[in-house]
Design an enzyme around this catalytic site. Structure first.
Site, PDB file in Angstrom:
ATOM      1  N   ILE A 118      28.332  44.918  32.830  1.00 55.39           N
ATOM      2  CA  ILE A 118      28.271  43.475  32.586  1.00 55.39           C
ATOM      3  C   ILE A 118      29.648  42.928  32.207  1.00 55.39           C
ATOM      4  CG2 ILE A 118      27.681  43.618  30.127  1.00 55.39           C
ATOM      5  CD1 ILE A 118      26.226  41.127  32.688  1.00 55.39           C
ATOM      6  N   SER A 177      36.614  50.425  24.344  1.00 48.07           N
ATOM      7  CA  SER A 177      35.498  51.234  24.823  1.00 48.07           C
ATOM      8  C   SER A 177      35.816  52.708  24.615  1.00 48.07           C
ATOM      9  CB  SER A 177      35.221  50.979  26.309  1.00 48.07           C
ATOM     10  OG  SER A 177      34.177  51.825  26.759  1.00 48.07           O
ATOM     11  N   LYS A 215      23.764  38.804  25.237  1.00 55.69           N
ATOM     12  CA  LYS A 215      22.327  38.791  24.950  1.00 55.69           C
ATOM     13  C   LYS A 215      21.736  40.190  25.079  1.00 55.69           C
ATOM     14  CE  LYS A 215      20.411  39.614  29.035  1.00 55.69           C
ATOM     15  NZ  LYS A 215      19.335  40.603  29.305  1.00 55.69           N
ATOM     16  N   ASP A 229      14.502  43.156  28.183  1.00 56.53           N
ATOM     17  CA  ASP A 229      15.940  42.909  28.378  1.00 56.53           C
ATOM     18  C   ASP A 229      16.151  41.874  29.482  1.00 56.53           C
ATOM     19  OD1 ASP A 229      18.883  43.857  27.865  1.00 56.53           O
ATOM     20  OD2 ASP A 229      18.616  43.903  30.040  1.00 56.53           O
TER      21      ASP A 229
END
Length: 308
Positions: free
Chosen positions: A14, A36, A91, A169
């Protein structure tokens, strides 16, 4: 006005597909760093394994976008807010309602912006749908949100863990649209959640909502869809049918069909910049609250095991 120096935390699909292009296309932002432990960074951009490493460095950052799984997001957000950064929450905004409420209070206290983003609200058809429905009597709503989990979330074990939401989700995207376009508040009546025998989160759900005006709302969620995927909201009104399809990108009204360019993530970052420049936050918990109600009140049934 200087660009807002932003770091992206969590460099999965994403982030690469949506966040980085949206940041690159918005002159209000400058990508200052990526974080990351498992994925590499971008050429020429400072990259860190952890947010703590970034905070301990000399890299100047004003804001962070947290694109990690929700189960680990609270501590990251606390660290960023403690450092005086503005925070964008992918989200769902957190693993629980309580932790997002706590983050909101912390952001208010330190005077930084907190943005609980709902990207589907920025789909092309959603704003005109909201405007059209505001002048209509709504009789019935149906949500059909069916997709293939193997296509959209391959190998993502976190999504099946507690806090990962399972089929909610994607389903929470539909709820973010529903709560935005309905003129009256929505609440849950009944829910049946289908959980694979080897998983902790549902693969399907059948839910009955209604709004405070008494409008019945039925939601059909399923992660076992093969072939064409379905992301539709159908609203029957006194002036005919409204349909949002393709996740809100296409709006069908009695007068015709509207199709516009997908601007979901560019819209999110435009909103985030406005919040930061104006010293405000935007934390709408209604979609997550409805999901929590489904888990609180829903009947659970066991279905066949799921394996990637």
């Amino acid at each position: 006005m200087d660009p807002i120096r932003i770091a992206v935390v969590g460099m999965g699909k994403i982030a690469r597909d949506q966040h980085l292009p949206a940041i690159s296309g918005n002159p209000n932002f400058n990508l200052a760093a990526t974080v990351s432990p498992n994925h590499g960074g971008e050429p020429g951009i400072p990259h860190f394994k952890t947010l703590d490493e970034l905070l301990e460095s000399s890299t100047g950052v004003d804001a962070v976008s947290l694109c990690t799984p929700p189960q680990v997001r609270y501590e990251l957000a606390v660290s960023a807010l403690r450092a005086g950064m503005h925070v964008f929450l992918e989200k769902p905004p957190g693993a629980t309602l309580s932790e997002v409420v706590a983050l909101t209070a912390r952001a208010d206290k330190v005077g930084t912006s907190l943005f609980a983003s709902w990207h589907s609200r920025f789909a092309a058809g959603v704003a005109p749908a909201r405007a059209w429905l505001s002048e209509r009597v709504i009789k019935d709503v149906k949500i059909i949100w069916r997709e293939d989990v193997r296509e959209w979330h391959p190998g993502q074990d976190w999504i099946w863990e507690p806090g990962g939401l399972g089929v909610f989700d994607p389903g929470i995207n539909a709820l973010s649209i529903l709560t935005h376009i309905m003129p009256s508040p929505v609440f849950l009546n009944t829910a049946t959640l289908s959980l694979p025998a080897n998983r902790a989160a549902p693969i399907a759900a059948d839910i009955q909502f209604r709004d405070t005006a008494g409008t019945p709302i039925h939601m059909d969620l399923d992660w076992r869809q093969v072939g064409p995927q379905s992301w539709d909201i159908i609203v029957e009104t006194d002036a005919g049918q409204l349909k949002l399809s393709n996740g809100g990108a296409v709006l069908s009204l009695p007068s015709g069909v509207e199709r516009n360019e997908d601007m979901e993530y560019p819209g999110l970052y435009a909103r985030f910049a406005t919040l930061i420049r104006g010293g405000r936050s935007d934390v709408d918990l209604d979609p997550l609250r409805l999901v929590a109600d489904a888990f609180l009140r829903g009947k659970r049934q066991s279905v066949e095991e799921f394996h990637d």
